[in-house]
Design a protein around this motif. Sequence first.
Motif, PDB file in Angstrom:
ATOM      1  N   GLY A 281       6.519  -0.614   6.408  1.00 12.04           N
ATOM      2  CA  GLY A 281       6.304  -1.677   7.379  1.00 12.04           C
ATOM      3  C   GLY A 281       4.828  -2.034   7.402  1.00 12.04           C
ATOM      4  O   GLY A 281       4.028  -1.501   6.607  1.00 12.04           O
ATOM      5  N   SER A 282       4.452  -2.891   8.324  1.00 13.63           N
ATOM      6  CA  SER A 282       3.039  -3.232   8.455  1.00 13.63           C
ATOM      7  C   SER A 282       2.313  -2.139   9.212  1.00 13.63           C
ATOM      8  O   SER A 282       2.937  -1.228   9.788  1.00 13.63           O
ATOM      9  CB  SER A 282       2.891  -4.566   9.201  1.00 13.63           C
TER      10      SER A 282
ATOM     11  N   SER B   3      -8.000   3.618   6.110  1.00 14.09           N
ATOM     12  CA  SER B   3      -8.668   2.448   6.686  1.00 14.09           C
ATOM     13  C   SER B   3      -8.682   1.272   5.723  1.00 14.09           C
ATOM     14  O   SER B   3      -8.847   0.125   6.144  1.00 14.09           O
ATOM     15  CB  SER B   3     -10.104   2.810   7.078  1.00 14.09           C
ATOM     16  N   THR B   4      -8.506   1.529   4.418  1.00 16.43           N
ATOM     17  CA  THR B   4      -8.593   0.450   3.419  1.00 16.43           C
ATOM     18  C   THR B   4      -7.291  -0.324   3.272  1.00 16.43           C
ATOM     19  O   THR B   4      -7.262  -1.328   2.563  1.00 16.43           O
ATOM     20  CB  THR B   4      -8.983   1.031   2.041  1.00 16.43           C
ATOM     21  N   VAL B   5      -6.197   0.126   3.936  1.00 15.89           N
ATOM     22  CA  VAL B   5      -4.903  -0.526   3.713  1.00 15.89           C
ATOM     23  C   VAL B   5      -4.327  -1.105   5.006  1.00 15.89           C
ATOM     24  O   VAL B   5      -3.162  -1.486   5.046  1.00 15.89           O
ATOM     25  CB  VAL B   5      -3.889   0.465   3.107  1.00 15.89           C
ATOM     26  N   ARG B   6      -5.125  -1.203   6.049  1.00 14.21           N
ATOM     27  CA  ARG B   6      -4.630  -1.718   7.327  1.00 14.21           C
ATOM     28  C   ARG B   6      -4.070  -3.137   7.186  1.00 14.21           C
ATOM     29  O   ARG B   6      -3.140  -3.526   7.892  1.00 14.21           O
ATOM     30  CB  ARG B   6      -5.748  -1.738   8.353  1.00 14.21           C
ATOM     31  N   HIS B   7      -4.655  -3.915   6.296  1.00 13.57           N
ATOM     32  CA  HIS B   7      -4.282  -5.325   6.203  1.00 13.57           C
ATOM     33  C   HIS B   7      -3.237  -5.592   5.121  1.00 13.57           C
ATOM     34  O   HIS B   7      -2.946  -6.762   4.820  1.00 13.57           O
ATOM     35  CB  HIS B   7      -5.522  -6.182   5.943  1.00 13.57           C
TER      36      HIS B   7
ATOM     37  N   ALA C 120       0.856  -1.190   0.000  1.00 12.34           N
ATOM     38  CA  ALA C 120       0.000   0.000   0.000  1.00 12.34           C
ATOM     39  C   ALA C 120       0.888   1.234   0.000  1.00 12.34           C
ATOM     40  O   ALA C 120       1.867   1.304   0.747  1.00 12.34           O
ATOM     41  CB  ALA C 120      -0.916   0.003   1.213  1.00 12.34           C
ATOM     42  N   LEU C 121       0.568   2.197  -0.860  1.00 13.06           N
ATOM     43  CA  LEU C 121       1.302   3.458  -0.936  1.00 13.06           C
ATOM     44  C   LEU C 121       0.433   4.552  -0.332  1.00 13.06           C
ATOM     45  O   LEU C 121      -0.694   4.769  -0.770  1.00 13.06           O
ATOM     46  CB  LEU C 121       1.635   3.800  -2.388  1.00 13.06           C
TER      47      LEU C 121
END
Length: 640
Positions: free
Chosen positions: A612-613, A592-596, A426-427
């Motif tokens: 990182g995560s 919120s759409t890239v938390r995972h 995710a960017l």
Amino acid sequence: MTSTFTEPVRTASRLGERGGSGRLGGGSSGGSGGGMGGGRPARRVDPADRAQLAESPVPWPRVAALFAPHRWSIAAVMALIVASSVVALATPFLLRTVIDDALPRRDTRLLLLTVGGMLAVTVVTSVLGVLQTWRSTLVGQAVMHRLRTDVFAHLQRQSLDFFTRTRGGEVQSRLTNDVAGMQSVVTSTATSIASNLTTAVGTAVAMVALSWRLSLLSLLVLPPAIWLSRRVALLRRDITAKQQRLLADMLTQVDEGLSVSGVQLSKSLGAGERMSARFATTSRELVDLEVASQLAGRWRMATMSVVFAAIPALIYLAAGFPATSGGMTIGTLVAFTALQTGIFRPVMGLLDVGVSVVSSMALFSRIFGYLDLEASVREPEHPVALDRSAVRGEVRIEDVSFRYPGAERDALTGVTLTVPAGGSLALVGETGSGKTTLASLVSRLADPSTGRVLLDGTDLRDLALADLSSVVGAVSQDTYLLHASVRENLLHARPEASDDELWSVLEAAQVARLVRGLPDGLDTVVGARGMRFSGGEKQRLAIARTLLRDPRVLVLDEATSALDNDTEREVQAALDAAARGRTTVTIAHRLSTVRHADTIAVLDHGRVVEQGSHEELLARGGRYAALLDAAELPGAPVPA
């Protein structure tokens, strides 16, 4: 003996675009001009054409190379023109025989032969004219087809930055108007020169053969008559230019005011009356110009009538004096008068040759200008073979920097990232941080200025573009649907797909139920840019279209940024389903759409400042945590 002079129709828009006359095939020896000059406005070299050639000169060998494959057809056209012009010159001599011999002597046999000869001349010249038009049209259309397809294919290879800095109307004009105008001008120029030169020389020889004394008189009368004709014709030139400018404005107003987007805008702004008043003003100005044009045309025709009445009168007068008649017969006088009147058109046509040449070369300059554009994203000379079934989907970005043409600083600097096969990246970052630019490099919509982007260890620049597009798919926030059926929009991605495959991807994109409920199902027309559907529905159709190619790598460029919360959840669910088992690169608008995501990279002014995560970046309390805090997401565990 007549000829047709064709010239490009010019619009007066400041784009400098050219329009084709719509007549394909150019000049014909059997055409007509309709009076001296054929009723055409006087022609002068357009300053824009001179400027175009001064900026981008065109070598003649390059133009000749386009017509080289058709050299024999062109030679045949020229031979037909010459033959038609020569055969047509027999008519005045046959006419003289009828008047001087057949009628006075009541020689029925001679009369039948001469009248039959006149009819035969007409038949032969007509047939030759048809053959000439057929052959010249084939040549012109073949050259136009080659240029049109070459320009279209070449522009398809241009990168997105070309289209962002070039107006769409200009591209369309060069592809249609310029190419059509070139075909009309070039074919008519070549045939006009041959036809007019042959007719003028042949007519002059015939005139001398009939009466050298009256020929000398014509030499004195022709120059001032031609000058007067061109002088009067200039009356309409400026009016015509103004009409073309206003017509271009009117067409623009129609496009802006009556397109789907235009009507929607005018209704939402309450600008309908204002746009109608603007259109009415333009229409009234066109009415005034048309009246002025018609009056100028009547003055021109009146002048031509006087000239055409005066010249035969002078010839008849000269024939009445012993010193100039030389014992001329009535038949000779009538034949000479017909020849003398007919010499105006070829002479006027030859005077316009220079203008036609400059016009056609300017059009070539504009067309070649596009053909000479170097694509920033090029096909490799020796592409690496790609086994689509063996592609794992690992994406590695190595020390990549990128600068847009003309920019003062890099949009990306020293970016290094790795996305394992089947993983997700995710960017995130503020507007202008370089997220979209980086994603475009993964899709190879652009190439890095330095560094490289690898797919399974192979530089993307070493892969054929068609192979790359089959394994890397993209969905952006700016969804574009063709003005066609749902089926055609989906098949645009893979034309050979079956209906079962179409329904499968529609199910995966969670839009199958919607399509089944449409009046014509898959055959329902989506409307201009998909106006029939909501933003979320269009987005899910775009996802289905991308999934039909079954890409191993999926690039999602803020695909839900323009949607409301409920619609976003629906589309996000479709995206999550689409991403399963694929390598994904996601540009996040809502964090919120890239938390995972497996890895989140935070960009700032083109540099990766964190990666990182979700949990790791929150624990650091750095830039990512600050972005979350600024977004004020409910339940986000922002460190103190």
